[in-house]
Design a protein around this motif. Sequence first.
Motif, PDB file in Angstrom:
ATOM      1  N   ASP A  42      40.187 -38.844 -37.521  1.00 26.64           N
ATOM      2  CA  ASP A  42      38.794 -38.386 -37.483  1.00 26.64           C
ATOM      3  C   ASP A  42      37.845 -39.412 -38.093  1.00 26.64           C
ATOM      4  OD1 ASP A  42      39.566 -36.039 -36.228  1.00 26.64           O
ATOM      5  OD2 ASP A  42      39.524 -34.842 -38.073  1.00 26.64           O
ATOM      6  N   GLU A  43      38.242 -40.003 -39.213  1.00 28.83           N
ATOM      7  CA  GLU A  43      37.397 -41.022 -39.847  1.00 28.83           C
ATOM      8  C   GLU A  43      37.231 -42.239 -38.950  1.00 28.83           C
ATOM      9  OE1 GLU A  43      38.496 -40.125 -44.534  1.00 28.83           O
ATOM     10  OE2 GLU A  43      39.674 -41.591 -43.411  1.00 28.83           O
ATOM     11  N   LEU A 102      34.861 -41.382 -36.171  1.00 24.14           N
ATOM     12  CA  LEU A 102      33.492 -41.304 -36.675  1.00 24.14           C
ATOM     13  C   LEU A 102      32.908 -42.700 -36.896  1.00 24.14           C
ATOM     14  CD1 LEU A 102      31.258 -39.364 -37.629  1.00 24.14           C
ATOM     15  CD2 LEU A 102      32.270 -39.503 -39.921  1.00 24.14           C
ATOM     16  N   GLN A 144      32.053 -44.371 -33.696  1.00 21.49           N
ATOM     17  CA  GLN A 144      30.776 -43.872 -33.174  1.00 21.49           C
ATOM     18  C   GLN A 144      29.602 -44.542 -33.868  1.00 21.49           C
ATOM     19  OE1 GLN A 144      30.717 -39.563 -33.400  1.00 21.49           O
ATOM     20  NE2 GLN A 144      32.639 -39.408 -32.263  1.00 21.49           N
ATOM     21  N   TYR A 145      29.694 -44.735 -35.180  1.00 19.59           N
ATOM     22  CA  TYR A 145      28.616 -45.402 -35.921  1.00 19.59           C
ATOM     23  C   TYR A 145      28.468 -46.859 -35.474  1.00 19.59           C
ATOM     24  CZ  TYR A 145      28.851 -41.499 -39.322  1.00 19.59           C
ATOM     25  OH  TYR A 145      28.851 -40.278 -39.938  1.00 19.59           O
ATOM     26  N   GLU A 155      25.737 -40.394 -42.640  1.00 20.34           N
ATOM     27  CA  GLU A 155      26.327 -41.388 -41.744  1.00 20.34           C
ATOM     28  C   GLU A 155      26.322 -42.747 -42.426  1.00 20.34           C
ATOM     29  OE1 GLU A 155      24.983 -39.345 -37.519  1.00 20.34           O
ATOM     30  OE2 GLU A 155      24.022 -41.214 -38.120  1.00 20.34           O
TER      31      GLU A 155
END
Length: 173
Positions: free
Chosen positions: A52-53, A56, A59-60, A126
């Motif tokens: 998950d990290e 994420l 995505q950033y 974020e």
Amino acid sequence: MDKKSTPSQMDKGYARMLERTHEIMSKSGERLEAAVEQARDTAHELGELTRDEAELLAQYVKRDLRDMGDHLRDENDDLRAWFHMDTELIESSIRDLLFSVADQTSLQLAEFARAANQPATWHTGEITAPGVLECTQCGHLMHFTQVGRIPPCAQCHHTEFRRRRDLGQARSK
């Protein structure tokens, strides 16, 4: 079960993902989006981040690179205006990585931005690349000289931001 990373590990994970993206593109000629996905998978496979990290952070990284590509396409400008600050203030390793990705892939960055087809927004919590974010509610500017987690707006505590690209206007604020 994977254990969660600390905020500092996540910041370092973002920088490492950007570095891996650059390495993958340099060595294999892989397209930008595929290179970010490979970097994401590597971070998880090596146990640096949970799945998950890693997703994420990917995505950033994609969000920041899309916005950079959009800036390069629309402004026909160099990245100093995208960073919206003196590039000497930015952590040199991140600055160099972002410049090298941009130099290698200006056209891919522009295509990447067009594919997103939506304005980029940044949110509290974020992680973002260096540059200046503006609060969408009150206009307060937050300057990031290194990769970092986005806090709430210091003036109004709002949690949504956009990247400032217009260097001249922001300096006059």
